[in-house]
Design an enzyme around this catalytic site. Structure first.
Site, PDB file in Angstrom:
ATOM      1  N   SER A  37       0.835  -1.232  -0.281  1.00  0.00           N
ATOM      2  CA  SER A  37       0.013   0.051  -0.045  1.00  0.00           C
ATOM      3  C   SER A  37       0.893   1.360  -0.096  1.00  0.00           C
ATOM      4  O   SER A  37       0.238   2.174  -0.621  1.00  0.00           O
ATOM      5  CB  SER A  37      -1.041   0.018   1.185  1.00  0.00           C
ATOM      6  OG  SER A  37      -0.148  -0.372   2.574  1.00  0.00           O
ATOM      7  N   ASP A 252      -3.070   6.039  10.939  1.00  0.00           N
ATOM      8  CA  ASP A 252      -3.166   4.838  11.330  1.00  0.00           C
ATOM      9  C   ASP A 252      -1.831   4.315  11.817  1.00  0.00           C
ATOM     10  O   ASP A 252      -1.313   3.293  12.231  1.00  0.00           O
ATOM     11  CB  ASP A 252      -3.558   3.915  10.163  1.00  0.00           C
ATOM     12  CG  ASP A 252      -2.895   4.212   8.864  1.00  0.00           C
ATOM     13  OD1 ASP A 252      -2.044   4.686   8.991  1.00  0.00           O
ATOM     14  OD2 ASP A 252      -3.377   3.582   7.788  1.00  0.00           O
ATOM     15  N   HIS A 255       0.668   4.064   7.260  1.00  0.00           N
ATOM     16  CA  HIS A 255       1.170   4.712   5.830  1.00  0.00           C
ATOM     17  C   HIS A 255       1.442   6.180   6.308  1.00  0.00           C
ATOM     18  O   HIS A 255       1.231   6.473   7.006  1.00  0.00           O
ATOM     19  CB  HIS A 255      -0.400   4.761   5.374  1.00  0.00           C
ATOM     20  CG  HIS A 255      -0.892   3.392   4.879  1.00  0.00           C
ATOM     21  ND1 HIS A 255      -2.093   3.186   5.531  1.00  0.00           N
ATOM     22  CD2 HIS A 255      -0.631   2.718   4.003  1.00  0.00           C
ATOM     23  CE1 HIS A 255      -2.380   1.790   5.050  1.00  0.00           C
ATOM     24  NE2 HIS A 255      -1.665   1.626   4.032  1.00  0.00           N
TER      25      HIS A 255
END
Length: 512
Positions: A37, A252, A255
């Site tokens: 990601s 979070d 990231h």
């Protein structure tokens, strides 16, 4: 007849080979980019991320209706690089930084394949099938865009790219989904070795760069993976690890945020350039090739300006998470090194005076390295981008100089004391009985009575004009006009009526 056909076939083969070689541009550097990601791009891109030099290209690995891209075709590398509904990635600013520091005849192209949440096994040829059987439901749509084989798609696109340029390196950002796995470096080597073999590449010519995950200094959820990532150069000889130390992240802690991606991308580029034998300029080299801005505080080396009027900023602030320079509304993310120094180089600036601010974790403040000026309805930092010789009209010359005075007076119309700034010509004190014409000089909205003398150098302009006989000696009066704060109509009031009231005290002050 058979020998003639054989000769013709050989000639055709040689001609085809010749055409293929001639079509390949040795100055088109290709980089393969893969991962999960953070490589895919998790932060929302901004307007500045959609402006890119045509020297930086992306080979679309999927059809992208959002941007009108077709799989297997080259496009300007504006965000998003990966797929529809993805965001900013380190690759965006890797490419930008590369072309800034490579000769102008060199182009940079990227082939970008990434799947959020995947383990490294997805890119292992002998593990892909078993891994996909266990893939979560939300990943299936992403896999389908790569025909359930992201590795094969990467190789397919890389072979297309090889017809146009030369593969110079591989960028990896992955590891969050393999956190704690000591065998991860060996799995990465397996992927790397397969890419080299399938694309007929030599390890000594194609380095691998691997980026750290969100660092422990920002509470990284998977920060325990970084010591494992650090061992990768022990397994792959031509490899470097890109630090994530000090980089800002999303809520979070998994990231990076947009600022983090921009800085991480520049760190990837710095590492790649170093492996090519070209390091980014040191602070000493920047100082050697630039000049201090005339608007700097005394004794401050930065900000600085180069010959193209790019500004260079350097600030020590080890505890700040994000630092930006905001020049007339354009924000530049600063890079933080591991010692706590933040640096940035801007685009070329137009000549003249520019207000600017520092954004410290989003909060706007003035730069302690700059002199301060009243502008934008507040105290601001400023940087003067000088003109050439044509700007001598506002520079001090060897001529008689007048004075700039700050005067306090009582305004009957407002029943309060006010301040104005007054210029008197050089001869004023010597001719006490002479009457002089008066120019009432008004500043712009959001500035105050100091603007024309401090930012505008009006005293130098008048001194020089008077000395050259281009204007008569005069007095110049500068008052605020009560427009220091930008126009803001009061709630519930008619906007046109409010606009008529804005600055309306100025006429009364001037006349009475």
């Amino acid at each position: 007849m058979k020998s003639i056909k054989l000769i013709m076939a050989l000639l055709a083969g040689l001609l085809l080979t010749s055409l293929t070689v001639s079509a390949q541009d040795a100055n088109f550097y290709i980089y393969l980019c893969l991962g999960q990601s953070n490589m895919e791009g998790n932060a929302r891109y901004e307007a500045q991320d959609t402006l890119v030099s045509p020297r930086f290209q992306v080979l679309s690995a999927v059809d992208n209706k959002e941007l009108g891209r077709v799989k297997g075709k080259w496009y300007p590398a504006r965000a998003p690089l990966c797929r529809q509904r993805t965001g900013l990635t380190p690759v965006d600013y890797f490419g930008r930084t590369m072309i800034e520091n490579l000769p102008e005849n060199v182009r940079v192209g990227v082939v970008h394949v990434a799947v959020g949440g995947c383990k490294i096994e997805l890119f292992q040829k002998d593990k892909r099938g078993e891994y996909i059987k266990t893939a979560p439901q939300w990943m299936l749509g992403m896999l389908k865009e790569y025909d359930n084989d992201p590795y094969a798609r990467l190789v397919e696109m890389a072979k297309i790219a090889q017809k146009d340029g030369v593969i110079k390196g591989i960028l990896l950002h992955q590891g969050e989904s393999n956190t704690g796995e000591e065998e991860w470096p060996a799995k990465v080597k397996d992927v790397y070795d397969n890419l080299l073999a399938d694309l007929n590449l030599k390890a000594e010519e194609v380095p691998l760069l691997a980026g750290e995950v969100v660092n422990a200094d920002h509470g990284g959820t998977c920060a325990a993976m970084n010591p494992i990532i650090a061992t990768l150069p022990q397994v792959i000889k031509n490899c470097a690890v890109v630090s994530s130390k000090g980089l800002s992240c999303a809520a979070d802690h998994l990231h990076f945020d947009a600022a983090g991606y921009r800085v991480l991308g520049r760190r990837y580029a710095a590492a790649m350039l170093k492996m090519m034998g070209k390091e980014l300029p040191t602070t000493e080299e920047v100082i050697k090739n630039t000049v201090e801005a005339s608007s700097n505080m005394h004794g401050c080396d930065f900000p600085r300006l180069d010959k193209e009027n790019r500004a260079y900023f350097r600030i020590f602030s080890p505890d700040v998470k994000r630092l930006q320079v905001d020049i007339c509304g354009k924000k530049y993310d600063m890079d933080k090194d591991e010692q706590g120094w933040w640096t940035v180089k801007t685009d070329p600036l137009v000549v003249g005076f520019h207000y600017y601010f520092l954004l410290v974790d989003g909060f706007s403040v003035i730069d302690p390295m700059s002199c301060t000026y009243f502008g934008c309805s507040r105290m601001a930092s400023g940087i003067e981008v000088p003109e050439g010789k044509e700007g001598d009209y506002y520079r001090p010359q060897n001529v008689p100089h007048g004075q700039v005075r700050t005067c306090t007076y009582y305004a009957e119309s407002q029943q309060r004391f006010r301040r104005c700034v007054v210029y008197t010509p050089a001869e004023y004190e010597k001719n006490t009985k002479k009457r002089y014409p008066v120019l009432y000089l008004q500043h712009g909205m959001g500035e105050d009575e100091t603007g024309w003398s401090t930012q505008g150098y009006m005293y130098n302009i008048l001194d020089n004009q008077i000395a050259e006989g281009k204007c008569v000696p005069m007095i110049v009066v500068m008052e605020s006009g009560d427009v220091e704060v930008g126009f803001r109509p009061r709630p519930g009031k008619n906007v046109n009526d409010e606009r008529n009231l804005y600055g309306s005290s100025f006429a009364t002050l001037m006349i009475n």
